[in-house]
Design a protein around this motif. Structure first.
Motif, short mmCIF file in Angstrom:
data_model
loop_
_atom_site.label_atom_id
_atom_site.label_comp_id
_atom_site.label_asym_id
_atom_site.label_seq_id
_atom_site.Cartn_x
_atom_site.Cartn_y
_atom_site.Cartn_z
N TYR A 6 -58.12 -12.87 -20.19
CA TYR A 6 -59.46 -12.54 -20.69
C TYR A 6 -60.37 -12.11 -19.53
N ALA A 7 -60.30 -12.83 -18.41
CA ALA A 7 -61.15 -12.51 -17.26
C ALA A 7 -60.86 -11.11 -16.74
N VAL A 8 -59.59 -10.76 -16.67
CA VAL A 8 -59.21 -9.41 -16.22
C VAL A 8 -59.75 -8.36 -17.18
N LEU A 9 -59.56 -8.56 -18.47
CA LEU A 9 -60.00 -7.58 -19.47
C LEU A 9 -61.53 -7.44 -19.49
N LEU A 10 -62.23 -8.56 -19.40
CA LEU A 10 -63.69 -8.50 -19.38
C LEU A 10 -64.19 -7.74 -18.17
N SER A 11 -63.54 -7.96 -17.03
CA SER A 11 -63.94 -7.26 -15.81
C SER A 11 -63.66 -5.77 -15.90
N GLN A 12 -62.47 -5.42 -16.38
CA GLN A 12 -62.08 -4.03 -16.48
C GLN A 12 -63.02 -3.23 -17.38
N ARG A 13 -63.50 -3.85 -18.43
CA ARG A 13 -64.34 -3.14 -19.40
C ARG A 13 -65.84 -3.31 -19.15
N GLY A 14 -66.17 -4.03 -18.09
CA GLY A 14 -67.58 -4.18 -17.75
C GLY A 14 -68.36 -5.05 -18.69
N TYR A 15 -67.69 -5.99 -19.36
CA TYR A 15 -68.35 -6.84 -20.34
C TYR A 15 -68.95 -8.10 -19.73
N VAL A 16 -68.73 -8.33 -18.43
CA VAL A 16 -69.21 -9.57 -17.82
C VAL A 16 -69.70 -9.30 -16.40
#
Length: 227
Positions: A138-148
Motif C-alpha cells: 500500500y505504501a509503495v502504491l500510495l507513493s507512486q500515485r501521489g496519494y500521500v
C-alpha cells in the motif's frame, strides 16, 4: 502539482491520518502485549492454564501487526476516495494468498529448510507477516500515485484541529465497533467457561467466522455501490 503539495491537499490529509493510525496502532499494540494476561483473563482464560499460555503467544504476535492493520484501513479509504476499489481488492488478494502460503509454512513447518512447526503461533505469525506485506505494498502504491505526503505523517499532532472533523465523523463507527467487540468478548468468556480445554472455544470461533461471512458479503455489495 504532486511534487509541490498544497497545505490542505488530500495527500497531506492522508499522510496525517496514516501517522495518527500508526501511532494509535503502536500504543494499542504495546498495551496488549504488556497487559496480555489481564486481557486474556477478561476473555475468560485463567492464568497458568494451557489455553492461557497458547492464547498469550497468539495475542502478542498478532498485536505486533496492529499498526500495519490500521494503516491499511486508511490506505483503503484513500483509494476509495479516488473512486478506485480495484487496487485495494488486488492488495487484499495478495495478502490472503501470502497468508495461506505462510500458514502452511509456519503452522506445519518445513524440515528441509529447518523451519519448525509452530502451530497456533505459526498461524499468528503468518497473518501478521501478510498484513505487514500488504502495508508495505500500500505504501509503495500510495507513493507512486501521489496519494500521500509522508512528511505529514510525522506532523499529525500539530494538525489535530484539522483532523477533528474526521475524528468526530468516525466516532459513531468506533462506538459501533467497540460495542460489537464487547458482545463478542462476552460470548468468548461464556464459551471458555463451558470448556477450559479450548476445544469449545475453537469450535465457537469456526462457527462465528462462518456466520460473519453473510454480513461481510453484504458489505462487499455496499462497497461496490459506494464506488
Amino acid at each position: 502539482e504532486q511534487r509541490g503539495i498544497a497545505a490542505d491537499s488530500p495527500a497531506e490529509i492522508t499522510g496525517r491520518v496514516i501517522g495518527l493510525a500508526a501511532s494509535l496502532g503502536v500504543g494499542t499494540s504495546s498495551l496488549l502485549i504488556l497487559a496480555a494476561p489481564t486481557v486474556l483473563q477478561l476473555a475468560g482464560a485463567e492464568p497458568g492454564t494451557a489455553l492461557s499460555t497458547t492464547a498469550a503467544g497468539y495475542l502478542c504476535i498478532r498485536a505486533a501487526a496492529l499498526p500495519a492493520s490500521l494503516v491499511n484501513t486508511v490506505a483503503v479509504g484513500a483509494f476509495r476516495g479516488q473512486l478506485d476499489t480495484t487496487t485495494p481488492l488486488s492488495v487484499v488478494f495478495i495478502q490472503i494468498l501470502a497468508n495461506v502460503i505462510l500458514d502452511a509454512v509456519f503452522v506445519f513447518g518445513i524440515d528441509v529448510v529447518g523451519i519448525p512447526a509452530m502451530g497456533v503461533n505459526g498461524a499468528a505469525l503468518a497473518t501478521s507477516i501478510s498484513i505487514w506485506l500488504a502495508c508495505a505494498w500500500y505504501a509503495v502504491l500510495l507513493s507512486q500515485r501521489g496519494y500521500v505526503a509522508w512528511k505529514a505523517a510525522f506532523a499529525w499532532p500539530w494538525a489535530l484541529d484539522q483532523l477533528q472533523p474526521l475524528i468526530l465523523g468516525s466516532f459513531s463507527q468506533l462506538l459501533r465497533t467497540l460495542s460489537l467487540q464487547a458482545v463478542l468478548l462476552q460470548f468468548t468468556r461464556t464459551v471458555v467457561g463451558l470448556d477450559s480445554s479450548g476445544l469449545a472455544t475453537a469450535a465457537h470461533q469456526v462457527g462465528l467466522r462462518v456466520w460473519f461471512f453473510a454480513p461481510l458479503a453484504l458489505d462487499l455489495v455496499a462497497v461496490a455501490a459506494q464506488g
